[in-house]
Design an enzyme around this catalytic site. Structure first.
Site, PDB file in Angstrom:
ATOM      1  N   CYS A 174      12.770 -87.587  82.237  1.00 58.71           N
ATOM      2  CA  CYS A 174      12.112 -87.789  83.677  1.00 58.71           C
ATOM      3  C   CYS A 174      11.884 -86.334  84.467  1.00 58.71           C
ATOM      4  CB  CYS A 174      12.648 -88.678  84.672  1.00 58.71           C
ATOM      5  SG  CYS A 174      14.462 -88.293  85.113  1.00 58.71           S
ATOM      6  N   GLU A 209       6.989 -88.979  83.074  1.00 56.52           N
ATOM      7  CA  GLU A 209       8.039 -89.066  82.148  1.00 56.52           C
ATOM      8  C   GLU A 209       7.197 -88.335  80.959  1.00 56.52           C
ATOM      9  OE1 GLU A 209      11.069 -91.115  81.903  1.00 56.52           O
ATOM     10  OE2 GLU A 209      10.880 -91.142  84.045  1.00 56.52           O
TER      11      GLU A 209
END
Length: 218
Positions: A174, A209
């Protein structure tokens, strides 16, 4: 706020369910779980695709280790493609959810342990699965999936990963900055980056992501 399939849940103590493809996951609304239900099936598909590609020598991948596994999303989502999957997660409640989610979906080849990711290569005891010892997994057909928090992987974990030397590392991040930092370690250990795939889970924000796949060079 948590998408709950038929609405939005605002109480973080309430258990909610979500369906990813044909799998059902039950978890506490306040626990970590990828929160874009529209992108989630695509993310799982690409993780499974990256994990199951035969090795450069043509061998099928047989074992999966899911580090920072949360409620079991990637281990359970990949289970039908592997002989055995083991997940590790420091959050005990999430581990209980992972075990329950495996049972909920009738999956018997997954086991989960509550510990820090650094402990995955120790001779840990897996509840109800004494036959699954991660250190005995065949390294040439084992893939390690990592999905760490924003701070990335610890140096201790990366050093242990290097000592174990699985054939493949599938890294969901992330924070591309810490992923890039960790990638330098993996490349120095003899891995090469074979694919990178970003996901725009939060449109019109700077957050993404990113999935990177590392293969051990011959």
């Amino acid at each position: 706020l948590r998408d709950a399939g038929d609405g939005v849940e605002t109480d973080h103590n309430v258990y909610v369910k979500t369906t990813v493809k044909d799998l059902v996951f039950r978890f506490k609304a306040g626990n970590f779980f990828q929160n874009n239900p529209f992108m989630l099936p695509h993310m799982v598909d690409l993780v499974v695709d990256a994990a199951t590609i035969p090795s450069p020598s043509g061998k099928a991948m047989t074992h999966l280790i899911d580090c920072y596994c949360g409620s079991g999303l990637f281990a359970i989502g990949s289970s039908s493609s592997f002989e055995a999957c083991v997940g590790i997660e420091v959050n005990e409640m999430a581990v209980e959810e992972a075990r329950e989610n495996a049972a909920l979906n009738g999956i018997e080849n997954c086991a989960f342990v509550s510990a820090s990711a650094e402990a995955i290569f120790d001779p840990v005891t897996l509840e109800g699965r004494s036959d699954l010892i991660v250190g005995d997994f065949p390294r040439e057909t084992t893939v390690v999936v990592v999905d760490p928090p924003r701070k990335g992987c610890s140096v201790e974990f990366l050093e242990q990963l290097n000592e174990y030397k699985p054939q493949r590392v599938v890294y969901m991040s992330c924070d591309p900055a810490t992923q890039a930092r960790d990638a330098k370690y993996l490349v120095s250990y003899g891995y090469e980056i074979v694919s990178v795939q970003p996901f725009d889970l939060f449109p019109q924000t700077r957050h993404i992501e990113c999935l990177a796949t590392f293969e051990l060079k011959d």
